[in-house]
Design a protein around this motif. Structure first.
Motif, short mmCIF file in Angstrom:
data_model
loop_
_atom_site.label_atom_id
_atom_site.label_comp_id
_atom_site.label_asym_id
_atom_site.label_seq_id
_atom_site.Cartn_x
_atom_site.Cartn_y
_atom_site.Cartn_z
N GLY A 1 7.88 -0.23 5.89
CA GLY A 1 7.72 -1.45 6.25
C GLY A 1 8.79 -2.33 6.85
O GLY A 1 10.32 -1.88 6.61
N VAL A 2 8.65 -3.54 7.44
CA VAL A 2 9.93 -4.35 7.77
C VAL A 2 9.88 -5.50 6.97
O VAL A 2 8.88 -6.05 6.66
CB VAL A 2 9.52 -4.69 9.50
N ILE A 3 11.37 -5.83 6.34
CA ILE A 3 11.62 -6.98 5.78
C ILE A 3 12.77 -7.36 5.99
O ILE A 3 13.79 -6.65 6.19
CB ILE A 3 11.62 -6.64 4.17
N LEU B 1 12.72 -4.13 -3.39
CA LEU B 1 12.45 -5.28 -4.30
C LEU B 1 11.78 -6.43 -3.30
O LEU B 1 10.88 -7.09 -3.57
CB LEU B 1 13.70 -5.65 -4.87
N ASP B 2 12.59 -6.71 -2.41
CA ASP B 2 12.19 -7.65 -1.41
C ASP B 2 10.87 -7.60 -0.78
O ASP B 2 9.93 -8.35 -0.91
CB ASP B 2 13.12 -8.14 -0.35
N GLU C 1 5.02 -8.91 -0.70
CA GLU C 1 3.79 -8.33 -0.80
C GLU C 1 2.79 -8.95 -1.88
O GLU C 1 1.72 -9.54 -1.87
CB GLU C 1 3.47 -6.71 -1.19
N LEU C 2 3.58 -9.21 -3.02
CA LEU C 2 3.03 -10.10 -4.19
C LEU C 2 2.65 -11.51 -3.83
O LEU C 2 1.65 -12.02 -3.71
CB LEU C 2 3.87 -10.09 -5.35
N LYS D 1 -3.33 -6.82 -3.56
CA LYS D 1 -3.51 -6.19 -4.71
C LYS D 1 -2.41 -5.58 -5.38
O LYS D 1 -1.69 -4.85 -4.94
CB LYS D 1 -4.86 -5.61 -4.75
N MET D 2 -2.39 -5.53 -6.75
CA MET D 2 -1.41 -5.20 -7.51
C MET D 2 -1.54 -3.49 -7.62
O MET D 2 -0.52 -3.04 -7.44
CB MET D 2 -1.31 -5.72 -9.28
#
Length: 121
Positions: A80-82, A101-102, A107-108, A113-114
């Motif tokens: 995805g894009v970050i 990590l970002d 997402e968190l 959902k975890m």
């Protein structure tokens, strides 16, 4: 968007301890917990909360942080894009790992959902 050598160098030299408080603020503002943040970081890096705190106290750079990490074998499933960058297209390994990590923290914070965040397949 393609990363530049300067961008990659800036990430490598950035201290994990300087960014970590922003991670906490971001997730807590959205009703997530520090324990969930630890779970996400541990999934990606293998660091438990004690080790994370050690690295913060040592003021390690992202370069050192990821050199000490044992990256999850499923990390490549993070896509995805970050921050304007498509993760799959980032060539510099350290920059890619930092964006992993970002993306997980994003997402968190977004309430994912975890089970979905901690990719198994």
């Amino acid at each position: 968007m393609k990363t530049t050598p300067e961008h990659n160098e800036r990430i490598a030299k950035m201290k994990f301890a300087s960014v970590y408080p922003h991670y906490i603020t971001k997730i807590e503002k959205k009703g997530r917990t520090k324990e969930e943040l630890y779970q996400v970081i541990e999934w990606l890096t293998g660091f438990d909360d004690k080790k994370i705190q050690e690295l913060i106290d040592e003021e390690v750079t992202f370069e050192t942080f990821f050199n000490k990490a044992k990256l999850n074998p499923n990390a490549h499933l993070i896509k995805g894009v970050i921050c304007g960058y498509r993760i799959e297209e980032i060539e510099n390994q350290l920059t890619k790992q930092t964006r992993y990590l970002d993306k997980l923290i994003d997402e968190l914070a977004r309430g994912k959902k975890m089970e979905k965040i901690l990719r198994t397949e």
